[in-house]
Motif scaffolding. Structure first.
Motif, PDB file in Angstrom:
ATOM      1  N   ALA A 223      -5.716  -6.761 -14.390  1.00 55.18           N
ATOM      2  CA  ALA A 223      -5.398  -8.028 -13.803  1.00 55.18           C
ATOM      3  C   ALA A 223      -4.081  -7.368 -13.148  1.00 55.18           C
ATOM      4  O   ALA A 223      -3.253  -8.206 -12.196  1.00 55.18           O
ATOM      5  N   ILE A 224      -3.033  -6.292 -13.460  1.00 56.45           N
ATOM      6  CA  ILE A 224      -2.756  -5.812 -12.661  1.00 56.45           C
ATOM      7  C   ILE A 224      -2.585  -5.153 -11.421  1.00 56.45           C
ATOM      8  O   ILE A 224      -2.237  -5.880 -10.240  1.00 56.45           O
ATOM      9  N   SER A 225      -4.441  -4.416 -10.895  1.00 54.84           N
ATOM     10  CA  SER A 225      -4.993  -4.208  -9.614  1.00 54.84           C
ATOM     11  C   SER A 225      -5.182  -6.082  -8.459  1.00 54.84           C
ATOM     12  O   SER A 225      -5.165  -6.052  -7.405  1.00 54.84           O
ATOM     13  N   ALA A 226      -5.649  -7.074  -9.557  1.00 55.38           N
ATOM     14  CA  ALA A 226      -5.916  -8.503  -8.725  1.00 55.38           C
ATOM     15  C   ALA A 226      -4.805  -8.528  -8.323  1.00 55.38           C
ATOM     16  O   ALA A 226      -4.631  -9.395  -7.489  1.00 55.38           O
ATOM     17  N   LYS A 227      -3.663  -8.756  -9.481  1.00 58.61           N
ATOM     18  CA  LYS A 227      -2.547  -9.386  -8.822  1.00 58.61           C
ATOM     19  C   LYS A 227      -1.521  -8.638  -7.397  1.00 58.61           C
ATOM     20  O   LYS A 227      -1.295  -9.454  -7.144  1.00 58.61           O
ATOM     21  N   ILE A 228      -1.887  -7.852  -7.620  1.00 58.79           N
ATOM     22  CA  ILE A 228      -1.407  -6.903  -6.428  1.00 58.79           C
ATOM     23  C   ILE A 228      -1.415  -7.339  -5.284  1.00 58.79           C
ATOM     24  O   ILE A 228      -0.962  -7.337  -4.127  1.00 58.79           O
ATOM     25  N   LYS A 229      -3.126  -7.261  -5.297  1.00 59.27           N
ATOM     26  CA  LYS A 229      -3.623  -7.074  -4.165  1.00 59.27           C
ATOM     27  C   LYS A 229      -4.069  -8.511  -3.816  1.00 59.27           C
ATOM     28  O   LYS A 229      -3.808  -9.076  -2.677  1.00 59.27           O
ATOM     29  N   LYS A 230      -3.291 -10.231  -4.739  1.00 57.62           N
ATOM     30  CA  LYS A 230      -3.404 -11.667  -3.870  1.00 57.62           C
ATOM     31  C   LYS A 230      -2.287 -11.530  -3.632  1.00 57.62           C
ATOM     32  O   LYS A 230      -1.541 -12.597  -3.400  1.00 57.62           O
ATOM     33  N   ALA A 231      -0.652 -10.139  -3.505  1.00 54.73           N
ATOM     34  CA  ALA A 231       0.338 -11.016  -4.113  1.00 54.73           C
ATOM     35  C   ALA A 231       0.441 -11.183  -2.212  1.00 54.73           C
ATOM     36  O   ALA A 231      -0.143 -10.803  -1.994  1.00 54.73           O
ATOM     37  N   ARG A 232       1.486 -12.147  -2.262  1.00 59.99           N
ATOM     38  CA  ARG A 232       1.851 -12.631  -0.500  1.00 59.99           C
ATOM     39  C   ARG A 232       2.427 -11.718   0.028  1.00 59.99           C
ATOM     40  O   ARG A 232       3.361 -11.250  -0.148  1.00 59.99           O
ATOM     41  N   THR A 233       2.266 -11.486   1.192  1.00 60.05           N
ATOM     42  CA  THR A 233       2.121 -10.836   2.330  1.00 60.05           C
ATOM     43  C   THR A 233       3.023 -11.737   3.765  1.00 60.05           C
ATOM     44  O   THR A 233       2.357 -12.878   3.929  1.00 60.05           O
ATOM     45  N   ASP A 234       2.820 -10.634   4.767  1.00 58.18           N
ATOM     46  CA  ASP A 234       3.108 -11.432   6.249  1.00 58.18           C
ATOM     47  C   ASP A 234       1.901 -11.176   7.007  1.00 58.18           C
ATOM     48  O   ASP A 234       1.002  -9.947   6.535  1.00 58.18           O
ATOM     49  N   PRO A 235       1.475 -11.132   8.171  1.00 60.43           N
ATOM     50  CA  PRO A 235       0.819 -10.825   9.499  1.00 60.43           C
ATOM     51  C   PRO A 235       0.575  -9.159   9.605  1.00 60.43           C
ATOM     52  O   PRO A 235      -0.327  -9.066  10.322  1.00 60.43           O
ATOM     53  N   ASN A 236       2.124  -9.374   9.373  1.00 65.01           N
ATOM     54  CA  ASN A 236       2.254  -8.253  10.742  1.00 65.01           C
ATOM     55  C   ASN A 236       1.880  -6.516   9.768  1.00 65.01           C
ATOM     56  O   ASN A 236       1.367  -6.322   8.172  1.00 65.01           O
ATOM     57  N   PRO A 237       1.546  -5.488  10.665  1.00 66.50           N
ATOM     58  CA  PRO A 237       1.507  -4.231  10.052  1.00 66.50           C
ATOM     59  C   PRO A 237       3.265  -4.071   8.991  1.00 66.50           C
ATOM     60  O   PRO A 237       3.997  -4.376   9.593  1.00 66.50           O
ATOM     61  N   LEU A 238       2.669  -3.040   8.610  1.00 70.57           N
ATOM     62  CA  LEU A 238       3.862  -2.236   7.538  1.00 70.57           C
ATOM     63  C   LEU A 238       4.967  -1.485   8.479  1.00 70.57           C
ATOM     64  O   LEU A 238       4.367  -1.008   9.632  1.00 70.57           O
ATOM     65  N   PRO A 239       5.981  -1.753   8.143  1.00 73.76           N
ATOM     66  CA  PRO A 239       7.624  -1.206   9.128  1.00 73.76           C
ATOM     67  C   PRO A 239       7.297   0.544   9.479  1.00 73.76           C
ATOM     68  O   PRO A 239       6.968   0.942   8.662  1.00 73.76           O
ATOM     69  N   GLU A 240       7.632   0.084  10.281  1.00 73.52           N
ATOM     70  CA  GLU A 240       8.399   1.625  10.994  1.00 73.52           C
ATOM     71  C   GLU A 240       9.507   2.683   9.979  1.00 73.52           C
ATOM     72  O   GLU A 240       9.762   3.525  10.254  1.00 73.52           O
ATOM     73  N   ASP A 241      10.492   1.230   9.658  1.00 72.30           N
ATOM     74  CA  ASP A 241      11.679   1.870   9.401  1.00 72.30           C
ATOM     75  C   ASP A 241      12.344   0.871   8.782  1.00 72.30           C
ATOM     76  O   ASP A 241      11.831  -1.018   9.076  1.00 72.30           O
ATOM     77  N   ILE A 242      13.215   0.730   8.029  1.00 71.74           N
ATOM     78  CA  ILE A 242      14.290   0.169   6.568  1.00 71.74           C
ATOM     79  C   ILE A 242      14.357  -1.407   7.356  1.00 71.74           C
ATOM     80  O   ILE A 242      14.522  -2.730   6.605  1.00 71.74           O
TER      81      ILE A 242
END
Ligand code: AQP
Length: 340
Positions: A223-242
């Motif tokens: 359940a933990i893995s499924a919830k994290i994998k389904k967690a909403r995100t955005d289409p951009n790659p991960l950021p370079e800085d804060i």
């Protein structure tokens, strides 16, 4: 805070449903650490639970949830031999002091409480009076022990400020300077406000209709893995800085959770995943979440197999809590004029 008061921690959680990752990272994990620093009192606040629909008129569920929250405290590391662990409704002094505080607090103060506005939503008239006066009971929970430090998540800061105002007004009005301390909120760590996994603008909450919005402390690895994998995100790659997390609440939330669980600085994680896709990051986050949380769930299951033992722990805790609260309540009664 005046030197007149010895350091003492008080905090509690509502048995409205199973505890979640926000409760754990925002509060519970800090409770465990504080046990090494000062005496601690931890409460299952079942009287608060009946203020909202989630706990109202569900006697069997409430009792079960109270035991489950107790098991979660212990499984996470609260030691009932060192700390006082009990259920709010077992110590009558909370309700008695709350009545006095209902008369100390002003309507204007209560009307400013954002949690009531959020929780009552469009149905203010149908909300219980208890939901409205929740913060005065919370002030009583803390001050009936003259507690000085209250580890909570960000969302409880305003209620803590109200508790300080109530303490000060009581001390002034009853000419008892320093009678009650000014309790300080302890908002610790990098995940002081964990957000919903489905909506980065909403806090993770027990009462959210979607189970995919939160990770429950009882969830298994799958359940933990499924919830994290389904967690909403955005289409951009991960950021370079804060700075690259600005305007990306869902990504920011996942970084905060990861940093808190792994106990590494957020900036270090951002550097590690800079420019990558969410999928690898989510796999790693799921792995650490499973490693940190599933042992708690296993220990909770073990404890819950023996409800009589949990009840015995709570009964012993209530005796210890009552022994501290009762003389303070008697003192309040004298000052108010209820007794000579
Ligand atoms: N999302 C969160 N992030 C960080 N801390 C949180 N806390 C709650 N949600 C988050 C902290 O957990 C403690 C216990 O909270 P509570 O049981 O008194 O109720 P709550 O704050 O109203 O929590 P919930 O999960 O949103 O419950 P429901 O849905 O029942 O109202 C507090 O220290 C709180 O700050």
């Amino acid at each position: 805070m005046s030197d007149a008061h010895k350091p003492l921690v008080f905090s509690g959680m509502q048995p409205t449903n199973t505890l979640h990752l926000g409760n754990y990272l925002g509060a519970l994990r800090n409770w465990v650490k504080l046990q090494d620093q000062m005496p601690c009192i931890y409460c299952v606040v079942d009287m608060h639970a009946i203020t909202a629909d989630a706990g109202y008129a569900k006697p069997k569920e409430l009792l079960t949830a109270s035991r489950e929250v107790t098991a979660a405290y212990i499984a996470a590391g609260v030691d009932p031999a060192r700390s006082i662990l009990f259920k709010q409704s077992d110590v009558g002094a909370h309700a008695e002091l709350a009545w006095v505080f209902n008369c100390v607090a002003r309507l204007g103060w209560m009307d400013r409480m954002t949690q009531f506005k959020e929780k009552s939503g469009k149905h203010k008239e149908r909300s219980s009076v208890g939901l409205y006066t929740y913060p005065t009971l919370m002030a009583a929970d803390i001050l009936v022990y003259k507690a000085t430090h209250v580890p909570v998540g960000e969302d409880q800061k305003q209620h803590l400020e109200l508790a300080r105002d109530i303490a000060q007004k009581f001390n002034n009005d009853y000419e008892a300077p320093d009678f009650f301390p000014q309790p300080e909120p302890l908002i610790l760590g990098t995940a002081t406000r964990v957000m919903s996994l489905r909506d980065g603008a909403k806090k993770m909450s027990k009462s959210d209709e979607s189970d995919f919005s939160r990770i429950n402390l009882t969830d298994d690895a799958e359940a933990i893995s499924a919830k994290i994998k389904k967690a909403r995100t955005d289409p951009n790659p991960l950021p370079e800085d804060i700075k690259g997390l600005e305007g990306r609440p869902e990504a920011d939330n996942l970084f905060n959770i990861y940093a808190a669980l792994a106990e590494v600085p957020k900036a270090e994680l951002i550097a590690r995943y800079a420019g990558q896709q969410f999928s690898g990051f989510k796999n790693d986050l799921a792995e650490i979440a499973v490693a940190k949380l599933t042992p708690i769930a296993a220990e909770m299951r073990r404890l819950l197999a023996d409800p009589a033992e949990i009840d015995a722990i709570l009964a012993a805790g209530a005796e210890r809590a009552g022994a501290i609260a009762e003389p303070i309540l008697q003192d309040v009664k004298k000052r108010v004029g209820f007794s000579a």
